[in-house]
Design a protein around this motif. Structure first.
Motif, short mmCIF file in Angstrom:
data_model
loop_
_atom_site.label_atom_id
_atom_site.label_comp_id
_atom_site.label_asym_id
_atom_site.label_seq_id
_atom_site.Cartn_x
_atom_site.Cartn_y
_atom_site.Cartn_z
N GLU A 142 14.81 -0.80 2.27
CA GLU A 142 14.20 -1.24 1.02
C GLU A 142 12.77 -1.75 1.21
O GLU A 142 11.99 -1.76 0.27
CB GLU A 142 15.05 -2.29 0.30
CG GLU A 142 15.39 -3.52 1.09
CD GLU A 142 16.66 -3.36 1.93
OE1 GLU A 142 16.98 -4.30 2.65
OE2 GLU A 142 17.30 -2.31 1.88
N LEU A 143 12.41 -2.13 2.43
CA LEU A 143 11.03 -2.53 2.69
C LEU A 143 10.09 -1.38 2.39
O LEU A 143 9.01 -1.57 1.87
CB LEU A 143 10.85 -2.97 4.15
CG LEU A 143 9.41 -3.23 4.58
CD1 LEU A 143 8.87 -4.47 3.89
CD2 LEU A 143 9.29 -3.37 6.07
N TYR A 144 10.53 -0.18 2.70
CA TYR A 144 9.68 0.99 2.55
C TYR A 144 9.88 1.69 1.21
O TYR A 144 9.32 2.76 1.01
CB TYR A 144 9.92 1.94 3.72
CG TYR A 144 9.72 1.25 5.04
CD1 TYR A 144 8.45 0.88 5.45
CD2 TYR A 144 10.79 0.91 5.85
CE1 TYR A 144 8.24 0.21 6.64
CE2 TYR A 144 10.59 0.24 7.04
CZ TYR A 144 9.32 -0.11 7.42
OH TYR A 144 9.12 -0.78 8.59
N ASP A 145 10.66 1.12 0.31
CA ASP A 145 10.87 1.74 -0.99
C ASP A 145 9.59 1.87 -1.78
O ASP A 145 9.45 2.78 -2.60
CB ASP A 145 11.90 0.96 -1.82
CG ASP A 145 13.32 1.20 -1.36
OD1 ASP A 145 13.55 2.15 -0.58
OD2 ASP A 145 14.20 0.43 -1.77
N CYS A 146 8.64 1.00 -1.54
CA CYS A 146 7.38 1.04 -2.29
C CYS A 146 6.44 2.12 -1.75
O CYS A 146 5.40 2.39 -2.36
CB CYS A 146 6.69 -0.32 -2.26
SG CYS A 146 6.13 -0.84 -0.63
N ASN A 198 -4.31 2.49 4.84
CA ASN A 198 -4.74 1.20 4.29
C ASN A 198 -4.09 0.91 2.94
O ASN A 198 -3.72 -0.23 2.66
CB ASN A 198 -6.26 1.16 4.17
CG ASN A 198 -6.94 1.13 5.52
OD1 ASN A 198 -6.34 0.70 6.51
ND2 ASN A 198 -8.16 1.59 5.58
N ARG A 199 -3.92 1.94 2.14
CA ARG A 199 -3.24 1.77 0.85
C ARG A 199 -1.78 1.38 1.07
O ARG A 199 -1.25 0.49 0.39
CB ARG A 199 -3.34 3.05 0.03
CG ARG A 199 -2.77 2.90 -1.37
CD ARG A 199 -2.89 4.18 -2.16
NE ARG A 199 -2.15 5.23 -1.46
CZ ARG A 199 -2.35 6.51 -1.66
NH1 ARG A 199 -3.27 6.93 -2.49
NH2 ARG A 199 -1.65 7.41 -1.01
N ALA A 200 -1.13 2.00 2.05
CA ALA A 200 0.27 1.68 2.36
C ALA A 200 0.39 0.24 2.87
O ALA A 200 1.32 -0.48 2.47
CB ALA A 200 0.81 2.67 3.39
N VAL A 201 -0.53 -0.18 3.71
CA VAL A 201 -0.50 -1.57 4.22
C VAL A 201 -0.66 -2.54 3.05
O VAL A 201 0.03 -3.56 2.98
CB VAL A 201 -1.58 -1.79 5.29
CG1 VAL A 201 -1.74 -3.26 5.62
CG2 VAL A 201 -1.24 -1.00 6.55
#
Length: 90
Positions: free
Chosen positions: A34-38, A80-83
């Protein structure tokens, strides 16, 4: 082009600080997907390969860009957008 030692040191510290932040987030999440759901699949791939999660070696922006057929600058933008998305999730 020649960079000064202080510039290179500051860039290294910035990269290390970002890596530490990503490692901390990954450690907090454990295997929690779920951390990576975004993030979309491409962003997850870039984050995991750039920072070396689950791999003994990390890949450069250029190497990742070659896999996607885009420039390293485009990969840097996506990373950078993902971070930023991950930071906002906390």
């Amino acid at each position: 082009m020649s960079y000064s030692t202080s510039y290179l040191d500051s860039m290294y510290r910035l990269k290390t600080k970002r890596e530490d932040y990503i490692n901390e987030m990954a450690a907090r999440a454990g295997n929690a997907p779920e951390l990576y759901d975004c993030l979309d699949d491409r962003e997850v791939f870039i984050i995991f390969h750039f920072y070396g999660f689950g791999n003994p070696e990390f890949k450069t922006l250029e190497a990742i860009g070659n896999e996607f057929g885009v420039s390293r600058q485009r990969i840097a933008f996506i990373k950078n957008r993902a971070v930023s998305k991950l930071k906002n999730q906390f």
